[in-house]
Enzyme design. Structure first.
Site, PDB file in Angstrom:
ATOM      1  N   HIS A   1     -45.967  10.483  52.828  1.00  0.00           N
ATOM      2  CA  HIS A   1     -44.922  11.503  52.831  1.00  0.00           C
ATOM      3  C   HIS A   1     -45.097  12.505  51.697  1.00  0.00           C
ATOM      4  CE1 HIS A   1     -41.102  13.360  53.638  1.00  0.00           C
ATOM      5  NE2 HIS A   1     -40.681  13.114  52.411  1.00  0.00           N
ATOM      6  N   ASP A   2     -45.523  12.050  50.543  1.00  0.00           N
ATOM      7  CA  ASP A   2     -45.675  12.939  49.385  1.00  0.00           C
ATOM      8  C   ASP A   2     -46.908  13.827  49.452  1.00  0.00           C
ATOM      9  OD1 ASP A   2     -43.360  12.417  48.046  1.00  0.00           O
ATOM     10  OD2 ASP A   2     -44.276  11.277  46.409  1.00  0.00           O
TER      11      ASP A   2
ATOM     12  N   SER B   1     -39.511  17.767  53.434  1.00  0.00           N
ATOM     13  CA  SER B   1     -38.767  16.514  53.341  1.00  0.00           C
ATOM     14  C   SER B   1     -37.296  16.762  53.683  1.00  0.00           C
ATOM     15  CB  SER B   1     -38.936  15.911  51.940  1.00  0.00           C
ATOM     16  OG  SER B   1     -38.406  14.606  51.878  1.00  0.00           O
TER      17      SER B   1
ATOM     18  N   ASP C   1     -47.569   9.349  57.026  1.00  0.00           N
ATOM     19  CA  ASP C   1     -46.176   9.381  56.564  1.00  0.00           C
ATOM     20  C   ASP C   1     -45.359   8.346  57.337  1.00  0.00           C
ATOM     21  OD1 ASP C   1     -43.558  10.012  55.815  1.00  0.00           O
ATOM     22  OD2 ASP C   1     -43.872  12.172  55.958  1.00  0.00           O
TER      23      ASP C   1
END
Length: 370
Positions: free
Chosen positions: A349-350, A149, A316
């Site tokens: 994204h996570d 990230s 994402d």
């Protein structure tokens, strides 16, 4: 204003003054970090992990702190980042409230928190601070720098600012610059905090705390950290039971709303709002194109590593996989043996924080081949 420092955190004092890219400097600043494994006699087995916006340096359990870390499924003996082989250093970002000096820290000149007197923070400042830790540990060259990230940005800044500092790089759900969508989302998060009357120009305390603004900022963030596929699979259109709702005609009705509310409430008192503002804006400003007359691929091509892996989740929306593809393409243009892997993970994204069945083998395969 509060800092949230895990037990077992170690600290490195930065040079004083420590100048910032955009002007200003810190005096008496420090960086928080933790380590795992044993450094080889020739210091050839070191891996640096640089983190996203919110994590501390406690990536995994260790002797100093046996509690599970935020990347427990990835870091440890026999895991993808195998601490039986590698000496792993995880650094908490400069500007955070998790141990490294940030807006919530005391300004030695005043004895009060820096608040908005903290210098304008850039990703490059965090990268330079991380390398101060690496040098202090007696490491001249890293086997690999790993960033996820925001940490993917920091890792690229490390490589750009310190040529030859690492033989390889793993970029996980990161990027070489912020996209307009991500900038827009983060600008709304910052606005939500600043419009909360209790933010008070950054002069809040535990009794008058901008909880509403932080809660809204976190909800916006969580929406972008996940994917529509995950929302559908976990919640669908399922409603709350009658005993879970109140009389507010516009109150919580769906399970997904309740999830966002609960997640936000758990977060807001464990991260400083001013630190959130500074770190968020540093991501918007980061752009490797600045190092190559506006050409991001040319900027990436200036980085020198032997091998690189860029991976991400196809769902994402915050750091879409074309950005990881771009990282791989740019590093390859600079001469690296660079590869891109887009993973079919539903968790957005996570995913790198939870989908170890997909991300773990990719990272393990790369590191095992070094």
């Amino acid at each position: 204003m509060t800092e949230f420092i895990p037990p077992g955190t170690r600290f490195h004092a930065l040079p004083s003054p420590f100048p910032f890219k955009r002007g200003g400097a810190l005096h008496g600043a420090r960086v928080a970090y933790e380590t795992w494994g044993t450094l080889a006699a020739d210091a050839s087995n070191a891996i640096l992990i640089v983190t996203g916006l919110s994590p501390d340096a406690h990536a995994a359990a260790n002797d100093a702190n046996p509690a599970a870390g935020w990347w427990e499924g990835m870091v440890g003996p026999g895991k993808a980042i195998d601490t039986d082989r590698w000496f792993v250093v995880c650094v908490n970002s400069l500007g955070s409230c998790k141990g490294s000096t940030g807006p919530a820290s005391l300004n030695p000149a005043t004895g009060q928190p820096y608040r908005l007197d903290f210098p304008e923070l850039s990703i490059e400042d965090g990268a330079r601070a991380a390398i101060e830790v690496v040098r202090a540990l007696g490491i001249e060259q890293l086997a690999c720098v790993v960033g996820n990230s925001m940490g993917g940005m920091t890792a690229l800044a490390v490589l750009m600012l310190h040529p030859g500092i690492a033989r390889s790089h793993v970029n996980i759900s990161g990027s070489a610059q912020a996209l307009p969508f991500s900038i827009a989302i983060r600008s709304l998060q910052r606005e939500a905090i600043r419009l909360d009357p209790r933010w008070n120009g950054g002069h809040y305390d535990d009794d008058a705390y901008p909880e509403s603004g932080m809660r809204m900022a976190r909800k916006l963030g969580v929406i972008t950290y996940r994917s529509a596929l995950e929302w559908d699979g976990r919640f669908g259109r399922v409603r709350l039971d009658s005993d879970q709702t109140d009389d507010d005609p516009f109150g919580l009705e769906f399970q997904v709303e309740s999830y966002l509310e609960g997640h936000a409430r758990r977060f807001v008192r464990f991260f400083d709002p001013n630190c959130y503002l500074y770190l968020s804006r540093s991501m918007d400003w980061f752009d490797l194109a600045e190092y190559a007359d506006g050409d991001v691929l040319a900027g990436l091509a200036k980085i020198r590593v032997e091998k690189a892996l860029a991976i991400g989740a196809n769902t994402d929306i915050l750091f879409p996989v074309q950005q990881q593809q771009q990282v791989a393409d740019g590093l390859r243009a600079g001469g690296a043996d660079a590869h891109f892997i887009g993973l079919e993970s539903p968790q957005g994204h996570d995913a790198f924080l939870v989908d170890f069945d997909r991300f773990g083998p990719a990272v393990r395969g790369f590191l095992d081949a070094l």
